[in-house]
Design an enzyme around this catalytic site. Structure first.
Site, PDB file in Angstrom:
ATOM      1  N   SER A 103       0.833  -1.201   0.000  1.00 22.16           N
ATOM      2  CA  SER A 103       0.000   0.000   0.000  1.00 22.16           C
ATOM      3  C   SER A 103       0.877   1.266   0.000  1.00 22.16           C
ATOM      4  O   SER A 103       1.684   1.437  -0.905  1.00 22.16           O
ATOM      5  CB  SER A 103      -0.965  -0.059   1.183  1.00 22.16           C
ATOM      6  OG  SER A 103      -2.018   0.839   1.005  1.00 22.16           O
ATOM      7  N   ASP A 241      -9.584  -5.424  -4.464  1.00 25.05           N
ATOM      8  CA  ASP A 241      -8.680  -4.476  -3.805  1.00 25.05           C
ATOM      9  C   ASP A 241      -9.026  -3.037  -4.167  1.00 25.05           C
ATOM     10  O   ASP A 241      -9.379  -2.737  -5.311  1.00 25.05           O
ATOM     11  CB  ASP A 241      -7.257  -4.789  -4.292  1.00 25.05           C
ATOM     12  CG  ASP A 241      -6.168  -4.369  -3.323  1.00 25.05           C
ATOM     13  OD1 ASP A 241      -6.338  -3.337  -2.659  1.00 25.05           O
ATOM     14  OD2 ASP A 241      -5.148  -5.083  -3.251  1.00 25.05           O
ATOM     15  N   HIS A 268      -7.713  -5.744   0.043  1.00 26.16           N
ATOM     16  CA  HIS A 268      -6.432  -5.040   0.176  1.00 26.16           C
ATOM     17  C   HIS A 268      -5.439  -5.757   1.093  1.00 26.16           C
ATOM     18  O   HIS A 268      -4.335  -5.279   1.278  1.00 26.16           O
ATOM     19  CB  HIS A 268      -6.742  -3.627   0.714  1.00 26.16           C
ATOM     20  CG  HIS A 268      -5.628  -2.638   0.572  1.00 26.16           C
ATOM     21  ND1 HIS A 268      -4.989  -2.374  -0.627  1.00 26.16           N
ATOM     22  CD2 HIS A 268      -5.030  -1.813   1.490  1.00 26.16           C
ATOM     23  CE1 HIS A 268      -4.055  -1.444  -0.438  1.00 26.16           C
ATOM     24  NE2 HIS A 268      -4.072  -1.094   0.833  1.00 26.16           N
TER      25      HIS A 268
END
Length: 293
Positions: A103, A241, A268
């Protein structure tokens, strides 16, 4: 056998905590860059099992987890986090290393490599955010998939500046159930991780939520530079995601040695939603990249 060492490293602005899972194998270590900004290594700690094949270094970026939490807001910017990673590399005498970023950790991985490529052998971009404008666009699309009343609540709170209200938080939870972690119920383990976060870092750099980008990263976009990544790269994301398969595949297509993998049952957090497959895919990639110089 893995030996665990932990300690603190002096970086710009304070001390950061690290934990090194030392493998007996003389292979290139991997350093893990957690998400947020301002989360911690906590949810990614399961990656220590990669130490069966290589040394794994986990650390909490300044401001969160077990690291110092200075109150100086000017520290919360991408350049300082790049500098911090360089200071960790120096302190741990890492001549060569793989990077696994998740991320916001992929934002940091890309920015670091594009500035200081020496010694980086490969990069794993897990659920990447390499363009904040594209991320924001993707979330606009994702929001349209939510129940109408949830969409209305989010919009109303953002327009009225009431993003710290309970109703905004509740609506955000529904977004998260769709696009962040689809496990139901959310594992207790993950709930415990909340205490290690620092919302101030997140708000300063990102904004009030995953999909409302107002912080100092809002113009970050390195897509035009992805062609300059000369090391093997693996781009992964979950089918659901917030880092969408479409954008993730697009990033991988811009990178000369880019590979792409989707975890079919995840949002995610595939490293928690599909742990075994995540570890398998990462291990395989790192072994294939191998010790080629």
């Amino acid at each position: 056998m893995t030996t665990i060492k932990e300690g603190f490293i002096e970086v710009t602005g304070g001390k950061v905590w690290y934990q090194k899972h030392e493998s007996e194998k003389n292979t290139t270590p991997v350093i893990v860059l957690h998400g947020g900004p301002g989360s911690s290594h906590y949810s990614l700690q399961g990656l220590k099992v990669l130490s069966e094949n290589r040394t794994v270094i986990l650390y909490d970026q300044l401001g969160c987890g077990n690291s110092d939490r200075p109150s100086d807001k000017s520290l919360w910017n991408l350049e300082r986090f790049v500098e911090e990673l360089e200071q960790i590399k120096e302190a741990l005498s890492l001549e060569e290393f793989h990077i696994l970023g998740h991320s916001w950790g992929t934002t940091l991985a890309a920015a670091y490599y594009l500035k200081k490529p020496d010694g980086v052998k490969s990069i794993i971009f897990s659920s990447p955010c390499l363009s904040a404008p594209l991320w924001a666009e993707d979330q606009e699309e994702n929001r349209k998939l939510l129940p109408v009343e949830v969409q209305q609540t989010l919009k109303k709170c953002e327009e009225n500046g009431t993003t710290d209200s309970e109703e905004y938080k509740e609506a955000t939870k529904i977004f998260n159930q769709h696009f962040v972690c689809r496990l139901d119920p959310i594992p207790e383990f993950l709930k415990k991780g909340q205490q290690y976060r620092n919302p101030e870092v997140y708000n300063t750099m990102w904004g009030p939520s995953e999909f409302h980008v107002t912080g100092n990263l809002k113009d970050f976009d390195c897509t035009s530079e992805l062609k300059n990544i000369q090391v093997p790269t693996l781009y992964t994301c979950g089918r659901y995601d917030e880092a969408t398969p479409k954008s993730t595949e697009y990033f991988s297509s811009l990178t000369p040695n880019g590979k792409f993998h989707v975890f079919e049952k995840s949002a995610h957090m595939p490293y928690i939603e599909e742990t075994n497959e995540f570890l398998q895919v990462v291990n395989k990639f790192l072994l294939e990249v191998g010790e080629n110089h």
